[in-house]
Every structure is written in C-alpha cells, then in structure tokens.
Design an enzyme around this catalytic site. Structure first.
Site, mmCIF file in Angstrom:
data_model
loop_
_atom_site.group_PDB
_atom_site.id
_atom_site.type_symbol
_atom_site.label_atom_id
_atom_site.label_comp_id
_atom_site.label_asym_id
_atom_site.label_seq_id
_atom_site.Cartn_x
_atom_site.Cartn_y
_atom_site.Cartn_z
ATOM 1 N N ARG A 27 0.926 -1.399 0.117
ATOM 2 C CA ARG A 27 0.004 0.062 -0.208
ATOM 3 C C ARG A 27 0.934 1.148 -0.001
ATOM 4 O O ARG A 27 0.606 2.291 -0.487
ATOM 5 C CB ARG A 27 -0.973 0.011 1.246
ATOM 6 C CG ARG A 27 -1.977 1.090 1.331
ATOM 7 C CD ARG A 27 -2.982 1.012 2.310
ATOM 8 N NE ARG A 27 -4.083 1.787 2.191
ATOM 9 C CZ ARG A 27 -4.221 2.794 3.202
ATOM 10 N NH1 ARG A 27 -3.581 2.686 4.341
ATOM 11 N NH2 ARG A 27 -5.096 3.578 2.987
ATOM 12 N N HIS A 29 0.635 4.238 -2.750
ATOM 13 C CA HIS A 29 0.263 5.727 -2.401
ATOM 14 C C HIS A 29 1.463 6.581 -2.683
ATOM 15 O O HIS A 29 1.303 7.617 -2.822
ATOM 16 C CB HIS A 29 0.108 5.759 -0.804
ATOM 17 C CG HIS A 29 -1.456 5.185 -0.552
ATOM 18 N ND1 HIS A 29 -2.293 6.094 0.174
ATOM 19 C CD2 HIS A 29 -2.175 4.214 -0.902
ATOM 20 C CE1 HIS A 29 -3.549 5.221 0.369
ATOM 21 N NE2 HIS A 29 -3.493 4.149 -0.369
ATOM 22 N N ASP A 30 2.744 6.107 -2.720
ATOM 23 C CA ASP A 30 3.964 6.930 -3.145
ATOM 24 C C ASP A 30 3.666 7.119 -4.630
ATOM 25 O O ASP A 30 3.729 8.331 -5.353
ATOM 26 C CB ASP A 30 5.341 6.039 -3.023
ATOM 27 C CG ASP A 30 6.378 7.103 -3.311
ATOM 28 O OD1 ASP A 30 6.357 8.112 -2.991
ATOM 29 O OD2 ASP A 30 7.224 6.355 -3.757
ATOM 30 N N VAL A 50 0.994 9.589 -6.231
ATOM 31 C CA VAL A 50 0.937 11.063 -6.033
ATOM 32 C C VAL A 50 2.429 11.348 -6.353
ATOM 33 O O VAL A 50 3.525 11.433 -5.808
ATOM 34 C CB VAL A 50 0.993 11.231 -4.430
ATOM 35 C CG1 VAL A 50 1.107 12.678 -4.059
ATOM 36 C CG2 VAL A 50 -0.228 10.607 -3.849
ATOM 37 N N ASP A 107 8.682 8.335 -5.929
ATOM 38 C CA ASP A 107 9.801 9.271 -5.483
ATOM 39 C C ASP A 107 9.970 9.162 -3.951
ATOM 40 O O ASP A 107 10.962 10.006 -3.467
ATOM 41 C CB ASP A 107 9.416 10.793 -6.055
ATOM 42 C CG ASP A 107 8.297 11.335 -5.373
ATOM 43 O OD1 ASP A 107 7.608 10.489 -4.471
ATOM 44 O OD2 ASP A 107 8.057 12.583 -5.824
ATOM 45 N N GLU A 133 2.683 14.190 2.979
ATOM 46 C CA GLU A 133 1.625 13.240 2.291
ATOM 47 C C GLU A 133 0.938 12.192 3.451
ATOM 48 O O GLU A 133 -0.089 11.627 3.483
ATOM 49 C CB GLU A 133 2.070 12.272 1.308
ATOM 50 C CG GLU A 133 2.441 12.948 -0.010
ATOM 51 C CD GLU A 133 3.208 12.173 -1.076
ATOM 52 O OE1 GLU A 133 2.998 10.972 -1.171
ATOM 53 O OE2 GLU A 133 4.033 12.849 -1.861
ATOM 54 N N ASN A 159 -4.235 8.709 3.921
ATOM 55 C CA ASN A 159 -3.013 8.276 4.828
ATOM 56 C C ASN A 159 -3.041 8.298 6.042
ATOM 57 O O ASN A 159 -2.551 7.470 6.953
ATOM 58 C CB ASN A 159 -1.730 8.970 4.034
ATOM 59 C CG ASN A 159 -1.702 8.661 2.544
ATOM 60 O OD1 ASN A 159 -2.138 7.770 2.173
ATOM 61 N ND2 ASN A 159 -0.825 9.576 1.939
ATOM 62 N N PRO A 210 -7.572 7.487 -5.130
ATOM 63 C CA PRO A 210 -8.954 7.172 -5.203
ATOM 64 C C PRO A 210 -9.329 6.805 -3.790
ATOM 65 O O PRO A 210 -8.472 6.034 -3.016
ATOM 66 C CB PRO A 210 -8.904 5.842 -6.117
ATOM 67 C CG PRO A 210 -7.617 5.988 -6.720
ATOM 68 C CD PRO A 210 -6.669 6.642 -5.828
ATOM 69 N N HIS A 232 -5.766 -5.802 -2.787
ATOM 70 C CA HIS A 232 -6.600 -6.077 -1.833
ATOM 71 C C HIS A 232 -6.751 -7.429 -1.319
ATOM 72 O O HIS A 232 -7.736 -7.702 -0.541
ATOM 73 C CB HIS A 232 -7.971 -5.297 -1.835
ATOM 74 C CG HIS A 232 -7.858 -3.623 -1.722
ATOM 75 N ND1 HIS A 232 -8.996 -2.890 -1.847
ATOM 76 C CD2 HIS A 232 -6.873 -3.002 -1.619
ATOM 77 C CE1 HIS A 232 -8.394 -1.677 -1.547
ATOM 78 N NE2 HIS A 232 -7.102 -1.634 -1.468
ATOM 79 N N THR A 233 -6.320 -8.223 -1.825
ATOM 80 C CA THR A 233 -6.459 -9.634 -1.555
ATOM 81 C C THR A 233 -5.676 -10.187 -0.114
ATOM 82 O O THR A 233 -5.757 -11.125 0.434
ATOM 83 C CB THR A 233 -5.803 -10.825 -2.630
ATOM 84 O OG1 THR A 233 -6.103 -12.094 -2.270
ATOM 85 C CG2 THR A 233 -4.335 -10.740 -2.763
ATOM 86 N N THR A 258 -8.671 -15.683 2.797
ATOM 87 C CA THR A 258 -7.114 -15.789 3.010
ATOM 88 C C THR A 258 -6.727 -14.351 3.173
ATOM 89 O O THR A 258 -6.138 -14.168 2.143
ATOM 90 C CB THR A 258 -6.653 -16.520 1.958
ATOM 91 O OG1 THR A 258 -7.105 -16.272 0.567
ATOM 92 C CG2 THR A 258 -7.195 -18.106 1.801
#
Length: 323
Positions: free
Chosen positions: A68, A72-73, A76, A80, A91, A97, A166, A196-197, A246
């Site tokens: 994640r 998220h890096d 945006v 970097d 951030e 976050n 999102p 998201h598994t 799982t």
C-alpha cells in the site's frame, strides 16, 4: 588546472549540495533498468529482501502495508519516496494516509541495510519498490524484475495526495479515470486492485456500505453485510480483512469474493457490478495465474511513474527527511 587545485573542502561540499539540488526528474528517471545496481550495489536486493522477510515473518500484515505504501507513493507525483517524508503538510497527513498507512519502520530497516551494504548508493524510492515486490512474493504472490534508478523527492504535498488517491467510496468511472490519468489502463486498475487480496480496512471506510446508510441497490451479500455490522459494532476504528477467506495470502481470493458480492469496500465491489470490468473479474476469480501475471505487469508499469520534470531530487540518506 592550477585554479582547480585551490578548491577548498567547504567549497567541494557546497558544490556537492548544489549538484544534488539541481538533480531533476528530467534526467534522473529517464531510463530505469533492472541492472542499475549491478555494479553500484550488488548486495542491495538481498539486503532489502532480508529486512522485508523479517518483518513479514513477525507480522504478515507488514507485507500488505508495504504494498500500500508503494501504491500511495507512486500515485502522488510519481514513485519518488515522497510518502515517506515526515513533516507538516506532507503526504503522511493526507486523508487517505493519516492513521492508516504503516510500514515506515520496515522501509527504514531496509534502507539501513542498503546503507550498510553500499553507503549513499540506493534511493529510498528504489528500496520501497523492491520492498513491495518482495512483500508480494513472501505472501505467496508473483515476483517480477524491478526496474531501478529512481531518485527521491525533497518535498511532499498533502494536497497532492488528497487530490490524487482514489477513495473507498469511488465508483467505477472515477476509478478508471484516476488510473487513466496516470497512464494506466482499466485492466491495470483491476489487476492492481487485486492487492486488496491482503490486508485490512477500518470499519469507518465501509460501515455505510454494510449498514442502514448503504446506497440504494448497493451490491452486497446480505449475510456478509450482517457479519460486517457485527464485527464493527460502534467502533469505527475496528478493522476487517479485505479478503475474509485468505487475508494474509496473496492469491485471487479477492476476485472470488467480488463475484460473490462480498467486496469489503464500495470501490472494490464496483469492479463487479454490471460494468466494464465484470468479465475480467470473473477471469481472475477462476484463473489465479492470469491475475498474478497481469498484476506483475501492472506493478512494473505503475513503478515507471516518474516525478514531473523539474522536480528537485536526490538520494536521501534518511528516508524520513531530505538530506
């Protein structure tokens, strides 16, 4: 020649600082390569994997956290390592976050191992990219060759994170548009959503979907909704697994859940709700190998997202602050 010999140590230090400040995205991220560290730091990848393996062995949830963090890096302002920077206005304090991103200490450990192996050679952005790949592999998912050679941003923007990432209430059209804006296809979006598994989400992100506040026609299995309401109670800080069967194994269980209308977040179930991604979700649900292959390819494409031209970049020694 004689003039060059008179440059003092402080002057050399100043020249180095100026050189670092002038590194920009225009030339620094133009050609990522799987061979970038072959001579610069051949011990980098084993060092990072060892640190990630220790963290995942102690807490499988650390693997989902690293994955994640990487998403998220990259989403945006490119990949970097800006998401790792401490400080007001960064951030870490953005809505998507704050209080939910974690795994920073694992990246710190991996970066420390990299510094011990080859001081000043490996960027935090590359360490995070490798850590995300290793986390997926250690949880039973695919592996891939990571293209390397990224540099680290010297600043982070909370506003950019709030605008770019999102949310759990996103509909399918906005998800497709958000990924398309990054040069990623709807197929990439669906494959990457398969992250998201693994992992968990706070009840505050899905309580309305499972309860009386659900939108009319919300696609959710009634038994599943009742289970979620019981798990959450009155505490929005409680968590539930994104893949209830799982939760700590990187497999295609997430897509099987979507077909059964057991997607935890509204944005998850939107991938299978009578829209353009239904056929692909069904394919991934029955063919884990197809999902794994598409996920690996999409991770490489997402990992190619670069900072805007002119962005000041460097190789940070400490991932939490600029040099």
């Amino acid at each position: 020649m004689a003039a060059a010999a008179t440059v003092t140590a402080p002057s050399r230090a100043l020249l180095l600082m100026v050189s670092l400040a002038l590194l920009t995205a225009a030339g620094a991220t133009a050609a990522l390569s799987t061979k970038y560290y072959n001579k610069r730091c051949p011990a980098l990848q084993p060092a990072v994997r060892s640190a990630v393996a220790r963290a995942v062995a102690a807490d499988p949830g650390a693997g989902a956290a690293l994955l994640r963090l990487f998403f998220h890096d990259c989403f945006v302002n490119g990949c970097d390592a800006s998401v790792l920077l401490d400080g007001d206005g960064g951030e870490k304090g953005a809505g998507p976050n704050a209080g939910s991103l974690r795994g920073y200490e694992v990246v710190d450990a991996a970066k420390a191992a990299a510094e011990a192996a080859c001081p000043g050679a490996a960027s935090c952005a590359d360490v995070l990219a490798l850590a995300a790949r290793d986390a997926v592999s250690l949880l039973g998912g695919p592996s891939w060759s990571v293209r390397l050679g990224r540099l680290d941003a010297r600043a982070a923007s909370r506003d950019a994170a709030d605008a770019s990432l999102p949310g759990p209430g996103s509909g399918l059209p906005s998800l497709v548009a958000a990924f398309r804006a990054k040069g990623l296809s709807a197929r990439d979006m669906t494959a990457l959503s398969g992250a998201h598994t693994v992992g968990r989400a706070r009840c505050a992100t899905f309580r309305a979907r499972a309860g009386a506040g659900a939108a009319p026609g919300e696609a959710i299995n009634a038994t599943f909704a009742a289970q979620l309401r019981g798990a959450c109670g009155a505490d929005g800080a409680a968590v539930a697994p994104l893949d209830a069967v799982t939760p700590d194994a990187f497999d295609n269980g997430y897509f099987r859940a979507l077909v059964e209308r057991r997607g935890l977040l509204h944005s998850d179930q939107e991938l299978f709700s009578g829209g353009s991604q239904d056929a692909l979700v069904r394919r991934y649900a029955r063919d884990g190998a197809a999902f794994a292959a598409d996920f690996a390819r999409a991770m490489v494409r997402m990992g190619n997202l670069a900072p805007a031209p002119g962005t000041p970049l460097e190789v940070r020694v400490n991932c939490r602050r600029p040099n």
